[in-house]
Design an enzyme around this catalytic site. Structure first.
Site, PDB file in Angstrom:
ATOM      1  N   HIS A 189     -24.723 -15.648-125.306  1.00 40.89           N
ATOM      2  CA  HIS A 189     -23.747 -14.619-124.891  1.00 40.89           C
ATOM      3  C   HIS A 189     -23.444 -13.649-126.051  1.00 40.89           C
ATOM      4  CE1 HIS A 189     -20.329 -13.762-121.832  1.00 40.89           C
ATOM      5  NE2 HIS A 189     -20.660 -12.658-122.487  1.00 40.89           N
ATOM      6  N   GLU A 199     -20.729 -22.146-120.375  1.00 45.34           N
ATOM      7  CA  GLU A 199     -20.953 -21.695-121.759  1.00 45.34           C
ATOM      8  C   GLU A 199     -20.006 -22.432-122.686  1.00 45.34           C
ATOM      9  OE1 GLU A 199     -20.729 -17.430-121.944  1.00 45.34           O
ATOM     10  OE2 GLU A 199     -22.212 -17.167-120.376  1.00 45.34           O
ATOM     11  N   ARG A 209     -22.827 -11.987-115.862  1.00 38.65           N
ATOM     12  CA  ARG A 209     -22.090 -13.245-115.989  1.00 38.65           C
ATOM     13  C   ARG A 209     -22.915 -14.336-115.316  1.00 38.65           C
ATOM     14  NH1 ARG A 209     -19.442 -11.103-119.378  1.00 38.65           N
ATOM     15  NH2 ARG A 209     -17.209 -10.680-119.381  1.00 38.65           N
TER      16      ARG A 209
END
Ligand code: NAP
Length: 329
Positions: free
Chosen positions: A289, A270, A241
């Site tokens: 991601h 993000e 993360r």
């Protein structure tokens, strides 16, 4: 179930067969296409009827979930549970489920993709070809570094960490070390892996690969000091993360050459804002991601999430609960 319970699907649309499976027993409210979900008035209204939630990538705060008095299960289509307040859910007896195992191998593939792409400068050089700038032989300024035979350091030797380590050990003849709070003797035997203190692992590894969950203990685990310990030839890979890294410190380390390169699937914010230097640096491979984002794996995750939710709503034990204490209530 005699009377149908209500389930909200958010952020990720379900394939028709999974949606049908859910609809056989539940009344489904679909918010999968709703932007700014936490601000959406209709979503807040729907929460008041919800017995279950299925989705991911949204920070479901206690303030929001206070509006769902009937909630029995939050079934996340993810293995990471950093978007949820687990103490709050457990106190309310709401079962939090997640999707471990089904995404492990695909996410490990993504980590290895980042290792190889960063080492061999694949994205930077492919961009050069696209721009029509491959006009002569490739010379030393464009050379990468080897992956095979190098030292791989895994921070967080869990399911995904071990799957990355297997690829390194058996596919690329790498030596493996790892850092974890607890030692895993099974992985040490299988992978001939050494447990190391974090500082020693950072000093000794050619590739540092991060696979810890984001928690209070791991938030900003990698800052200026840690990047300085790594050294100028290290390649840093983050598949965990964004929050485990002090991003400005990482950017500075990459700009100054404190470390060689980074392969990143996750970021503090993000989608990664285009203003971020990380979106433009040659020694950064930045992915949006996509750790688990294959057709097969995203389907398997959604299927497990649906099964988890249905089990809880039917009073059965789900396959993958996260807060076991809530199950006892
Ligand atoms: P896991 O099996 O629980 O592994 C996590 C490992 O981290 C465990 O071995 C744990 O061991 C270790 N750990 C936890 N806290 C630590 C700390 N403070 N210091 C050192 N080690 C620590 O989980 P997983 O299935 O491998 O998934 C790991 C994470 O990857 C997820 O939580 C998620 O955030 C991320 N992920 C990202 C993507 C993506 O799309 N990029 C996809 C899937 C998963 P100890 O507790 O014994 O230390």
């Amino acid at each position: 179930m005699s009377t149908k319970k209500t389930v909200i699907v958010y952020q990720r649309a379900l394939k028709p067969d999974l949606r049908e499976k859910l609809e056989r027993d539940c009344h489904v409210l679909d918010f999968s296409q709703t932007q700014n979900l936490t601000e959406d008035g209709e979503f807040k209204k729907a929460l008041s009827q919800a017995h279950g939630l299925i989705g991911s990538s949204v920070n479901l705060t206690p303030e929001l979930l206070d509006q769902a008095p009937n909630l029995e299960v939050v079934s996340s289509i993810s293995v990471g549970v950093d978007n949820y307040d687990i103490d709050y859910l457990s106190k309310r007896g709401i079962v939090l489920c997640h999707t471990p195992d089904v995404l492990t191998e695909t996410t490990a593939d993504t980590a290895f993709l980042l290792i190889l792409a960063s080492a061999r400068r694949a994205v930077e050089l492919a961009e050069m070809v696209k721009r029509g700038e491959w006009t002569g032989g490739i010379a030393e300024p464009q050379f990468g570094v080897d992956v095979q035979g190098k030292k791989l350091g895994i921070v967080g030797m869990g399911r995904i960490g071990a799957a990355i380590a297997r690829r390194g050990k058996f596919g690329f003849n790498m030596s493996v070390s790892y850092h974890n709070r607890s030692r895993h003797e099974d992985f040490e035997r299988e992978l001939d892996a050494d447990w190391k203190e974090l500082d020693d692992l950072l000093r000794d590894s050619d590739f540092v690969c991060v696979t810890v969950p984001l928690s209070d203990a791991t938030r900003q685990m990698f800052g200026q000091r840690e990047f300085e310990l790594m050294g100028k030839d290290t390649i840093f890979v983050n598949i965990a993360r964004g929050g485990v890294v002090d991003e400005p410190a990482m950017i500075e380390a990459l700009q100054k050459g404190t470390i060689r390169a980074a392969g990143l699937d996750v970021f503090t914010t993000e989608p990664l804002p285009n203003e971020s230097p990380l979106a433009h640096m040659d020694n950064v491979v930045a992915l949006p991601h996509i750790g688990s984002a294959t057709h097969e794996t995203r389907y398997a995750m959604a299927e497990l999430a649906v099964d988890n939710a249905l089990a809880v709503l039917e009073g059965d034990k789900p396959k993958a609960p996260y807060n076991w204490d809530a199950l006892d209530r």
